[in-house]
Write a protein that holds these residues in place. Structure first.
Motif, PDB file in Angstrom:
ATOM      1  N   GLN A  23       8.749 -13.432 -99.806  1.00 44.88           N
ATOM      2  CA  GLN A  23      10.062 -12.993-100.286  1.00 44.88           C
ATOM      3  C   GLN A  23      10.955 -14.143-100.732  1.00 44.88           C
ATOM      4  OE1 GLN A  23      10.384 -10.287 -96.622  1.00 44.88           O
ATOM      5  NE2 GLN A  23      11.543  -9.137 -98.121  1.00 44.88           N
ATOM      6  N   GLY A  53       7.148 -12.142-107.059  1.00 45.87           N
ATOM      7  CA  GLY A  53       7.564 -13.241-106.180  1.00 45.87           C
ATOM      8  C   GLY A  53       7.224 -14.629-106.714  1.00 45.87           C
ATOM      9  N   ALA A  56      10.954 -16.293-106.747  1.00 47.20           N
ATOM     10  CA  ALA A  56      11.762 -15.821-105.610  1.00 47.20           C
ATOM     11  C   ALA A  56      12.974 -16.740-105.422  1.00 47.20           C
ATOM     12  CB  ALA A  56      10.919 -15.693-104.359  1.00 47.20           C
ATOM     13  N   ASN A 395      16.777 -11.836-101.283  1.00 46.14           N
ATOM     14  CA  ASN A 395      15.414 -12.241-101.618  1.00 46.14           C
ATOM     15  C   ASN A 395      14.631 -11.088-102.239  1.00 46.14           C
ATOM     16  OD1 ASN A 395      14.351 -10.634 -99.460  1.00 46.14           O
ATOM     17  ND2 ASN A 395      14.876 -12.271 -98.019  1.00 46.14           N
ATOM     18  N   TYR A 396      13.344 -11.313-102.401  1.00 45.49           N
ATOM     19  CA  TYR A 396      12.455 -10.328-103.031  1.00 45.49           C
ATOM     20  C   TYR A 396      12.197  -9.182-102.065  1.00 45.49           C
ATOM     21  CZ  TYR A 396       8.332  -8.439-105.398  1.00 45.49           C
ATOM     22  OH  TYR A 396       7.431  -7.630-106.036  1.00 45.49           O
ATOM     23  N   GLU A 397      12.891  -8.060-102.292  1.00 41.42           N
ATOM     24  CA  GLU A 397      12.788  -6.949-101.347  1.00 41.42           C
ATOM     25  C   GLU A 397      11.618  -6.028-101.734  1.00 41.42           C
ATOM     26  OE1 GLU A 397      13.606  -6.355 -98.354  1.00 41.42           O
ATOM     27  OE2 GLU A 397      12.846  -4.305 -98.456  1.00 41.42           O
ATOM     28  N   TRP A 398      10.428  -6.608-101.780  1.00 40.87           N
ATOM     29  CA  TRP A 398       9.195  -5.845-101.972  1.00 40.87           C
ATOM     30  C   TRP A 398       9.318  -4.855-103.135  1.00 40.87           C
ATOM     31  CZ3 TRP A 398       6.100  -8.883 -99.541  1.00 40.87           C
ATOM     32  CH2 TRP A 398       6.493  -9.482 -98.351  1.00 40.87           C
TER      33      TRP A 398
END
Ligand code: FCB
Length: 435
Positions: A23, A53, A56, A395-398
């Protein structure tokens, strides 16, 4: 500002911030192997805005600044994850020295700043080469994971304050193999049942490997939901029982009692690995602490149109975060007390809790209410020893990509500039005791 003081939580209570490798790191260079999230994100339709990602938060390069933020916030610990494909690009076999070097720098950087390293071995970035061999559906993952855990133990073990094997086995198995929402995106009961068992079997194998390599203070992080019936109708009570078994009791029962709930094994028996019962001693290896991630509650109603699992989740009336998750601090109290009464007397750590939201004043209130919920759990007898905010950074929330912001520090992805939010300042005020 928060309405609570750090002193109320007890003398050695650990306050921390949490992140996960995929993330935030980016830095898919220097020999890092591909993982299931790289290709899941590249597949159209899986992730909002097709975000991935690759960059990220560029934490791979900016980690000193990020560790400074944690230290300056007054936190005691940092919960981070180690990327399996950065250390062992193919999942098994050759080791990537640049990967070891990166985590050496990162862990030493924590120690230099007086931060306790809380490492997680698996936060969802399975090396693609292992997925090619069946990933969590293949029992061999017990051995693959143990070898990886042994490497981490040998190389970093003496510098880690606490180590978790797996982050959120519910997500690794059910969300990713039955609901199809996370990588590898299966929607298949047999795939799911196998993953549900193998993820806990691998956890136990990982515990043994860590211990054999001198690692102390080992746990697992389960995500729990406060499951409740949608009404007091008998059918909804039954739906709740099944939903609760699926979300909470499978994982808690397996890890802390060596037992899966009968209401589920009776449905899944036909799909579970043959002789899975023989693994239950490994699944329930003694641990040193228990990690709990908490975000929301789940309301269950009976749904006869789904023969295998006649339940559905329904929307409740409570205020929500911007992903639609109900805000329910009491659920955190109830779960902590339940785990300590029904499952384990181990020290409990809230390893994640936080809110996806743009309006940070709502986040401050969210944290304040949940911190109070932790105090209430302690009052009711739960031995809670730490609390980690999810997350340090936006961040990279999936599957939500970058549209969802959980950070106490804002990240401008174009410039990678970090800007502390009011919620960061609220923690800082409480932790420096200056409010
Ligand atoms: C948890 C995950 C974490 C983050 C939060 C919002 O399920 O462990 O990586 O996505 O939810």
């Amino acid at each position: 500002m928060f309405s609570v003081d750090r002193g109320q939580f007890g003398p050695n209570f650990v306050f921390g911030a949490a992140t996960a490798a995929y993330q935030i790191e980016g830095g898919q260079t220097d020999g890092r192997g591909p993982c299931i999230w790289d290709t899941f994100a590249a597949t159209p339709g899986n992730v909002k805005n097709a975000d991935d990602g690759k960059t990220a938060c560029d934490h791979y390069n900016r980690w000193p600044e990020d560790l400074d933020l944690i230290r300056d916030g007054g936190f005691d610990g940092y919960r981070f994850s180690i990327a399996w494909p950065r250390l062992i690009p193919e999942g098994t076999g050759a080791i990537n020295q640049a990967g070891l070097d990166f985590y050496d720098r990162l862990i030493d950087g924590m120690l230099e700043r007086g931060l306790k390293p809380f490492a997680t071995l698996y936060h969802w970035d399975l090396p693609s080469a292992l997925q090619d061999r069946g990933g969590w559906m293949n029992r061999d993952i017990g051995g693959w994971f143990a070898d990886y855990a042994a490497l981490v133990g040998r190389h970093f073990g003496d510098r880690l304050h606490a180590t978790a094997t797996i982050n959120e086995p519910w997500c690794v198995s059910i969300l990713s193999h039955i609901l199809g929402i996370h990588a590898p995106g299966y929607r298949d009961l047999r795939a799911g049942a196998r993953a549900m068992h193998h993820v806990l079997y691998a956890h136990g194998m990982g515990v043994d490997a860590l211990r054999a390599n001198g690692v102390k203070n080992i746990g697992i992080v389960t995500n729990l939901e406060k499951s409740e019936p949608a009404s007091d109708k008998e059918d909804d009570q039954r739906a709740f029982d099944l939903g609760d078994a699926m979300f909470n009791r499978w994982f808690l029962g397996g890890v802390y009692k060596g037992q899966y709930p009968e209401v589920l094994t009776s449905i899944l028996d036909q799909y579970l690995p043959v002789d899975y019962q023989k693994d239950m001693e490994i699944v329930s290896r003694p641990l040193d602490w228990a990690g709990i991630n908490y975000y929301s509650r789940g309301l269950y109603a009976w749904d006869a149109s789904r023969p295998a699992f006649p339940i559905k989740q329904v929307k409740g009336p409570l205020p929500t975060n911007d992903l639609g998750w109900e805000i329910y601090p009491k659920g955190l109290t109830d779960l902590l007390v339940r785990v300590s009464k029904e499952y384990t007397k181990l020290p409990l750590y809230v390893t994640e809790n936080g809110m996806s939201e743009i309006d940070d004043t709502r986040r401050v209130a969210f944290y304040d209410d949940h911190l109070k919920a932790v105090l209430e759990a302690q009052k009711q007898g739960a031995d809670v020893r730490g609390y980690f905010a999810w997350s340090l950074l936006d961040n990279y929330e999936w599957a939500e990509g970058y549209s969802s912001r959980f950070g106490i520090v804002h990240v401008d992805y174009a410039s990678q500039k970090r800007t502390p939010k009011g919620s960061y300042r609220a923690f800082q005020g409480m932790l420096h005791n200056t409010r």
